[in-house]
Design a protein around this motif. Structure first.
Motif, PDB file in Angstrom:
ATOM      1  N   THR A  31     -14.348  11.439   2.069  1.00  0.00           N
ATOM      2  CA  THR A  31     -14.992  12.717   1.766  1.00  0.00           C
ATOM      3  C   THR A  31     -14.091  13.894   2.114  1.00  0.00           C
ATOM      4  OG1 THR A  31     -16.061  12.660   3.935  1.00  0.00           O
ATOM      5  CG2 THR A  31     -17.313  11.788   2.069  1.00  0.00           C
ATOM      6  N   ASP A  32     -13.126  13.647   2.961  1.00  0.00           N
ATOM      7  CA  ASP A  32     -12.162  14.680   3.347  1.00  0.00           C
ATOM      8  C   ASP A  32     -10.767  14.199   2.953  1.00  0.00           C
ATOM      9  OD1 ASP A  32     -11.246  17.087   5.002  1.00  0.00           O
ATOM     10  OD2 ASP A  32     -10.195  15.424   5.975  1.00  0.00           O
ATOM     11  N   PHE A  33     -10.068  14.985   2.141  1.00  0.00           N
ATOM     12  CA  PHE A  33      -8.773  14.553   1.624  1.00  0.00           C
ATOM     13  C   PHE A  33      -7.766  14.275   2.732  1.00  0.00           C
ATOM     14  CE2 PHE A  33      -4.492  15.864  -0.031  1.00  0.00           C
ATOM     15  CZ  PHE A  33      -4.256  14.706  -0.764  1.00  0.00           C
ATOM     16  N   ARG A  34      -7.704  15.124   3.739  1.00  0.00           N
ATOM     17  CA  ARG A  34      -6.712  14.951   4.806  1.00  0.00           C
ATOM     18  C   ARG A  34      -6.936  13.673   5.600  1.00  0.00           C
ATOM     19  NH1 ARG A  34      -2.482  17.176   3.072  1.00  0.00           N
ATOM     20  NH2 ARG A  34      -2.925  19.236   2.216  1.00  0.00           N
ATOM     21  N   SER A  35      -8.191  13.399   5.917  1.00  0.00           N
ATOM     22  CA  SER A  35      -8.464  12.163   6.658  1.00  0.00           C
ATOM     23  C   SER A  35      -8.200  10.942   5.780  1.00  0.00           C
ATOM     24  CB  SER A  35      -9.911  12.157   7.169  1.00  0.00           C
ATOM     25  OG  SER A  35     -10.832  12.198   6.096  1.00  0.00           O
ATOM     26  N   GLY A  36      -8.497  11.065   4.488  1.00  0.00           N
ATOM     27  CA  GLY A  36      -8.197   9.972   3.568  1.00  0.00           C
ATOM     28  C   GLY A  36      -6.714   9.713   3.468  1.00  0.00           C
ATOM     29  N   LEU A  37      -5.930  10.789   3.447  1.00  0.00           N
ATOM     30  CA  LEU A  37      -4.476  10.658   3.372  1.00  0.00           C
ATOM     31  C   LEU A  37      -3.924   9.999   4.633  1.00  0.00           C
ATOM     32  CD1 LEU A  37      -2.272  11.395   1.344  1.00  0.00           C
ATOM     33  CD2 LEU A  37      -1.964  13.550   2.579  1.00  0.00           C
ATOM     34  N   GLU A  38      -4.471  10.356   5.784  1.00  0.00           N
ATOM     35  CA  GLU A  38      -4.040   9.727   7.036  1.00  0.00           C
ATOM     36  C   GLU A  38      -4.365   8.240   7.039  1.00  0.00           C
ATOM     37  OE1 GLU A  38      -5.700  11.775  10.349  1.00  0.00           O
ATOM     38  OE2 GLU A  38      -4.705  13.689   9.895  1.00  0.00           O
ATOM     39  N   ARG A  39      -5.558   7.908   6.566  1.00  0.00           N
ATOM     40  CA  ARG A  39      -5.952   6.491   6.491  1.00  0.00           C
ATOM     41  C   ARG A  39      -5.040   5.732   5.531  1.00  0.00           C
ATOM     42  NH1 ARG A  39      -6.802   1.846   8.233  1.00  0.00           N
ATOM     43  NH2 ARG A  39      -8.314   0.527   7.167  1.00  0.00           N
ATOM     44  N   LEU A  40      -4.708   6.346   4.415  1.00  0.00           N
ATOM     45  CA  LEU A  40      -3.801   5.712   3.457  1.00  0.00           C
ATOM     46  C   LEU A  40      -2.443   5.456   4.104  1.00  0.00           C
ATOM     47  CD1 LEU A  40      -3.053   4.781   0.590  1.00  0.00           C
ATOM     48  CD2 LEU A  40      -2.507   7.171   0.060  1.00  0.00           C
ATOM     49  N   GLY A  41      -1.937   6.431   4.838  1.00  0.00           N
ATOM     50  CA  GLY A  41      -0.656   6.256   5.517  1.00  0.00           C
ATOM     51  C   GLY A  41      -0.686   5.115   6.511  1.00  0.00           C
ATOM     52  N   ASP A  42      -1.785   4.988   7.220  1.00  0.00           N
ATOM     53  CA  ASP A  42      -1.926   3.889   8.185  1.00  0.00           C
ATOM     54  C   ASP A  42      -1.943   2.541   7.462  1.00  0.00           C
ATOM     55  OD1 ASP A  42      -2.030   5.682  10.279  1.00  0.00           O
ATOM     56  OD2 ASP A  42      -4.223   5.668  10.420  1.00  0.00           O
ATOM     57  N   MET A  43      -2.674   2.471   6.359  1.00  0.00           N
ATOM     58  CA  MET A  43      -2.775   1.200   5.619  1.00  0.00           C
ATOM     59  C   MET A  43      -1.425   0.797   5.038  1.00  0.00           C
ATOM     60  SD  MET A  43      -6.494   1.778   3.783  1.00  0.00           S
ATOM     61  CE  MET A  43      -6.670   0.128   3.113  1.00  0.00           C
ATOM     62  N   ILE A  44      -0.670   1.771   4.540  1.00  0.00           N
ATOM     63  CA  ILE A  44       0.657   1.476   4.008  1.00  0.00           C
ATOM     64  C   ILE A  44       1.589   1.007   5.124  1.00  0.00           C
ATOM     65  CG2 ILE A  44       2.720   2.576   3.039  1.00  0.00           C
ATOM     66  CD1 ILE A  44       0.857   4.238   1.257  1.00  0.00           C
TER      67      ILE A  44
END
Length: 253
Positions: A4-17
């Motif tokens: 729901t929040d782009f910044r938190s989603g981007l951080e989660r994506l970085g962690d998953m990568i």
């Protein structure tokens, strides 16, 4: 989980990568719109204005072949001018870093190859429109050759070797999916730990089955797309945002 929040989603994506050992990207038209390649399926896209020409109609009708090539030449400026966008470059960076063994794409624009992927590591499910092949003997022809023939005769080109129809090296509606590419895509989906569906509406089957196959094989699933997809509910992370902005931070990492 839909971010729901782009910044938190981007951080989660970085962690998953960062946590993943084997990442398999699966790309659709949305990754190439930033490069100037129009989306075919969205409202207002090319197929909303022009009915797709099925494969059997292309084979049977000279008029259909002429119209198919006319449309292709009308798009030549877009394809010729297109350069890899931020999304392409980010995935190429992950490939060069050893995180991505190969990429599966529904796109026909050759931009993943141009971004740095080796030819053999781009699994093109729907073919490639930057060259053509004879439907009879499979001889390859360049688009410039086809344009010259079309301009000379006013008709779709025929093979200089066997005389049969020449078609862009794409997979049309009703045409058989490429067996080797489908097999390789399934193998990649089964053997990754992170599958990233990027810029695809995930409505065109059987290609849309690969994210589900990966998820069922134990991989985490990320979906990055401007619009919702039918597989959002099974994904570990969904980001509804511009693809270039989402993947831009990973260019060169």
């Amino acid at each position: 989980m839909i971010a729901t929040d782009f910044r938190s989603g981007l951080e989660r994506l970085g962690d998953m990568i960062a946590e993943a050992s084997v990442i398999v990207p699966f790309t659709g038209a949305g990754i190439s719109t930033e490069s100037g390649i129009p989306d075919f399926r969205s409202p207002g896209g090319l197929w909303a204005r022009n009915r797709p020409i099925p494969f059997d109609e292309f084979v049977a009708s000279q008029e259909a072949r002429d119209e198919s090539w006319r449309r292709r030449f009308a798009m030549q400026e877009n394809f010729a001018a297109a350069k890899p966008a931020r999304g392409h470059r980010a995935l190429a960076a992950l490939y060069k870093a050893g995180k991505v063994p190969a990429i599966i794409t529904q796109n026909i624009d050759n931009l993943h190859q141009a971004s740095g992927f080796a030819l053999d590591d781009v699994i093109e499910l729907h073919g490639n429109t930057t060259y053509a092949t004879c439907l009879g003997c499979q001889k390859r022809f360049e688009i410039a050759w086809a344009k010259d023939r079309f301009d000379e005769t006013g008709e779709a080109p025929s093979c200089s070797e066997c005389g049969q129809a020449v078609k862009t090296a794409t997979i049309s509606f009703g045409q058989s999916m490429p067996e080797d590419e489908m097999r390789r895509a399934a193998e990649l989906a089964r053997n990754c730990d992170l599958f990233m569906a990027i810029g695809s509406s995930l409505v065109v089957w059987p290609a849309a089955g690969f994210p589900l196959l990966a998820r069922n094989s134990g991989a985490k699933l990320v979906i990055i797309n401007n619009e919702p997809t039918e597989q959002d509910d099974i994904a570990d992370l969904v980001i509804h945002h511009d693809i270039g902005e989402t993947l831009g931070p990973f260019v060169g990492n």
